[in-house]
Design a protein around this motif. Structure first.
Motif, PDB file in Angstrom:
ATOM      1  N   ALA A   1       9.238   1.668   2.573  1.00 20.83           N
ATOM      2  CA  ALA A   1       8.232   0.622   2.278  1.00 20.83           C
ATOM      3  C   ALA A   1       9.068  -0.674   1.725  1.00 20.83           C
ATOM      4  O   ALA A   1       8.941  -1.836   2.087  1.00 20.83           O
ATOM      5  CB  ALA A   1       7.303   0.811   1.486  1.00 20.83           C
ATOM      6  N   TYR A   2       9.990  -0.421   0.810  1.00 18.57           N
ATOM      7  CA  TYR A   2      10.584  -1.393  -0.095  1.00 18.57           C
ATOM      8  C   TYR A   2      11.392  -2.339   0.722  1.00 18.57           C
ATOM      9  O   TYR A   2      11.197  -3.555   0.741  1.00 18.57           O
ATOM     10  CB  TYR A   2      11.256  -0.585  -1.193  1.00 18.57           C
ATOM     11  CG  TYR A   2      12.125  -1.645  -2.070  1.00 18.57           C
ATOM     12  CD1 TYR A   2      11.378  -2.358  -3.090  1.00 18.57           C
ATOM     13  CD2 TYR A   2      13.394  -2.186  -1.938  1.00 18.57           C
ATOM     14  CE1 TYR A   2      12.001  -3.269  -3.754  1.00 18.57           C
ATOM     15  CE2 TYR A   2      13.889  -3.092  -2.713  1.00 18.57           C
ATOM     16  CZ  TYR A   2      13.290  -3.538  -3.639  1.00 18.57           C
ATOM     17  OH  TYR A   2      13.873  -4.616  -4.462  1.00 18.57           O
TER      18      TYR A   2
ATOM     19  N   ALA B   1       8.509  13.454  -1.018  1.00 19.34           N
ATOM     20  CA  ALA B   1       7.596  13.104  -0.299  1.00 19.34           C
ATOM     21  C   ALA B   1       7.385  11.513  -0.527  1.00 19.34           C
ATOM     22  O   ALA B   1       7.253  10.716   0.250  1.00 19.34           O
ATOM     23  CB  ALA B   1       6.601  13.898   0.199  1.00 19.34           C
ATOM     24  N   GLY B   2       6.842  11.519  -2.037  1.00 20.82           N
ATOM     25  CA  GLY B   2       6.346  10.304  -2.382  1.00 20.82           C
ATOM     26  C   GLY B   2       7.619   9.353  -2.393  1.00 20.82           C
ATOM     27  O   GLY B   2       7.565   8.112  -2.151  1.00 20.82           O
TER      28      GLY B   2
ATOM     29  N   GLY C   1       1.887   2.595  -9.955  1.00 18.08           N
ATOM     30  CA  GLY C   1       0.808   2.680  -8.939  1.00 18.08           C
ATOM     31  C   GLY C   1      -0.064   2.014  -8.879  1.00 18.08           C
ATOM     32  O   GLY C   1      -0.698   1.202  -8.029  1.00 18.08           O
ATOM     33  N   ALA C   2      -1.181   1.989 -10.081  1.00 17.87           N
ATOM     34  CA  ALA C   2      -2.088   1.259 -10.338  1.00 17.87           C
ATOM     35  C   ALA C   2      -1.708  -0.342 -10.137  1.00 17.87           C
ATOM     36  O   ALA C   2      -2.470  -0.983  -9.865  1.00 17.87           O
ATOM     37  CB  ALA C   2      -2.694   1.424 -11.622  1.00 17.87           C
TER      38      ALA C   2
ATOM     39  N   VAL D   1       1.007  -1.178  -0.269  1.00 14.55           N
ATOM     40  CA  VAL D   1      -0.117  -0.003  -0.120  1.00 14.55           C
ATOM     41  C   VAL D   1       0.911   1.369   0.035  1.00 14.55           C
ATOM     42  O   VAL D   1       0.573   2.235  -0.884  1.00 14.55           O
ATOM     43  CB  VAL D   1      -1.055  -0.029   1.433  1.00 14.55           C
ATOM     44  CG1 VAL D   1      -1.581   1.250   1.261  1.00 14.55           C
ATOM     45  CG2 VAL D   1      -2.075  -1.111   1.031  1.00 14.55           C
ATOM     46  N   CYS D   2       1.966   1.299   0.870  1.00 13.75           N
ATOM     47  CA  CYS D   2       2.765   2.316   0.989  1.00 13.75           C
ATOM     48  C   CYS D   2       3.608   2.728  -0.603  1.00 13.75           C
ATOM     49  O   CYS D   2       3.780   3.729  -0.734  1.00 13.75           O
ATOM     50  CB  CYS D   2       3.766   2.179   2.020  1.00 13.75           C
ATOM     51  SG  CYS D   2       3.134   2.236   3.870  1.00 13.75           S
ATOM     52  N   LEU D   3       4.048   1.472  -0.849  1.00 16.01           N
ATOM     53  CA  LEU D   3       4.583   1.486  -2.053  1.00 16.01           C
ATOM     54  C   LEU D   3       3.768   2.216  -3.217  1.00 16.01           C
ATOM     55  O   LEU D   3       4.196   3.121  -4.080  1.00 16.01           O
ATOM     56  CB  LEU D   3       5.057   0.272  -2.733  1.00 16.01           C
ATOM     57  CG  LEU D   3       6.388  -0.444  -2.222  1.00 16.01           C
ATOM     58  CD1 LEU D   3       6.632  -1.801  -2.902  1.00 16.01           C
ATOM     59  CD2 LEU D   3       7.442   0.353  -2.106  1.00 16.01           C
ATOM     60  N   ALA D   4       2.638   1.690  -3.521  1.00 14.43           N
ATOM     61  CA  ALA D   4       1.534   2.356  -4.523  1.00 14.43           C
ATOM     62  C   ALA D   4       1.456   3.942  -4.172  1.00 14.43           C
ATOM     63  O   ALA D   4       1.324   4.734  -4.965  1.00 14.43           O
ATOM     64  CB  ALA D   4       0.307   1.476  -4.234  1.00 14.43           C
TER      65      ALA D   4
END
Length: 395
Positions: A305-306, A297-298, A368-369, A277-280
């Protein structure tokens, strides 16, 4: 086991990860090497940095066979000796062909203990301690790479030949590992019977994790490679400012990996889905960003997360592998990661051509999708795993 001995043993097990990603640390010397090898193309000189990856992929498989013949500790020791000897050949060599060959041999040495850096932790520890050490192992990889790059940069002031002395670290790690780590089950079997009597094999869960890791690493490399283009082409900042973002991602990744054990205690089987979820979210923020701060920030969300997902994947080695097959399981997963890294540029090029996006914004949104779709599947698997655990406890 007393506290001091226990700490030293853990450090000894983790120490071999310090040189696992050392193939790329000599990249700082490539411009000077190009000046020496004037008859070689730039790509041929740059190949010396990535060349070990080819033999690493071959020898991570051979390492499983080696452990059946001589045991885990001796396989690691042999790998460290090869890394040390082959690594410093360019210190004395002036021929491109000799250096080329030495880099292939270096990859063979790294490949021999690449998977064992993971499976040895599973052999010696369990539960919270194993989870914590898996996170620290990832941190040791990044710290080792950062340290060796720093040392190589310092040695470059002497000559590009001198930068290859960084591989002498393998000789320092060798006695620490060999005398600090006890014999594992495989070592005992080899000593008592001459060879292990149980052959290693893989199952469908291992193949599934390897395929998952393949695509995860490919996406990770795609983000790292295209992030500077997103920053510069959109006018968000300079190449140097893009470098600040990527280096910050690495630092945060090390910190996250160090605390993996504590995070595992809280999230357990939900680390991967929550991490996804965090990666996306991180990738979507970067893809939809309208400035440097939002992109930064992204990237930080993605960077935290990775490594947690990667550490959790390797933590699952001993639970998803077939009996006595931890080393082969780790090898298959590492082949997945290496294939993902090697094929990432082609995947990125194909995706960019497909959607007509040379900068990367739309590609980030698409990635992301894809991650959101994968996340849904990860949550379903986690919930099923939770239900299976409850059933096992009730019975």
């Amino acid at each position: 086991m007393n506290s001091a001995k226990s700490i030293f043993q853990k450090f000894a097990v983790l120490s071999i990860s310090l040189v696992l990603t050392s193939s790329y640390v000599i990249s700082v010397s490539l411009p000077d090497m190009k000046k020496t090898f004037t008859g070689m193309s730039t790509s041929s000189v740059e190949l010396l940095s990535t060349l070990p990856a080819f033999t690493v992929m071959i020898f991570v498989l051979i390492s499983g066979w080696m452990t059946e013949k001589i045991g885990n500790k001796k396989t690691v020791a042999l790998g460290l000796i090869i890394v040390g000897l082959a690594g410093i050949v360019p210190v004395f060599a002036t021929s491109y062909g000799v250096i080329f060959a030495s880099r292939l041999v270096l990859g063979a040495g790294l490949g021999l203990f690449n998977s064992l850096a993971v499976s040895m932790i599973g052999f010696l520890y369990e539960g919270k301690t194993k989870a914590s050490l898996m996170g620290l192992r990832s941190a040791f990889e990044n710290l080792g790479q950062s340290f060796l790059i720093f040392v190589a940069g310092f040695l470059l002031t002497v000559s590009w030949h001198a930068t290859f002395w960084v591989y002498a670290l393998a000789f320092v790690i060798l006695p620490i590992f060999y005398f600090g780590v006890p014999d594992t089950r495989r070592d005992v079997e080899v000593k008592e019977k001459g060879k292990a009597d149980v052959h290693q094999h893989i199952n469908i869960k291992v193949i599934g994790l390897a395929v998952f890791f393949f695509f995860l690493v490919m996406i990770h490399i795609a983000i790292i490679v295209h992030l500077p283009f997103v920053v510069t082409e959109n006018g968000f900042g300079t190449a140097a400012q893009a470098g600040v973002i990527t280096s910050s991602m690495t630092i945060l990744g090390v910190i996250a990996a160090i605390f993996y054990g504590q995070i595992y205690d809280v999230l357990r089987q939900y680390i991967i889905p929550i991490g996804m979820v965090c990666l996306a979210i991180g990738v979507l923020i970067m893809g939809l960003a309208n400035g440097y701060v939002m992109t930064f920030a992204g990237a930080l969300v993605f960077g935290v997360a990775y490594p947690l997902i990667a550490a959790d994947m390797f933590n699952k080695v001993s639970t998803v592998s077939s009996p006595n097959s931890e080393t082969l399981t780790a090898s298959v997963m590492l082949i997945g990661t290496n294939c993902g890294a090697l094929l990432a540029p082609y995947g990125v090029a194909g995706l960019s051509a497909l959607i007509g996006d040379s900068v990367g914004n739309r590609m980030f949104v698409l990635l992301g999708a894809i991650l959101i779709a994968v996340t849904i599947g990860a949550f379903v698997i986690a919930l099923r795993s939770r239900k299976a655990e409850k059933k096992a406890v009730e019975q």
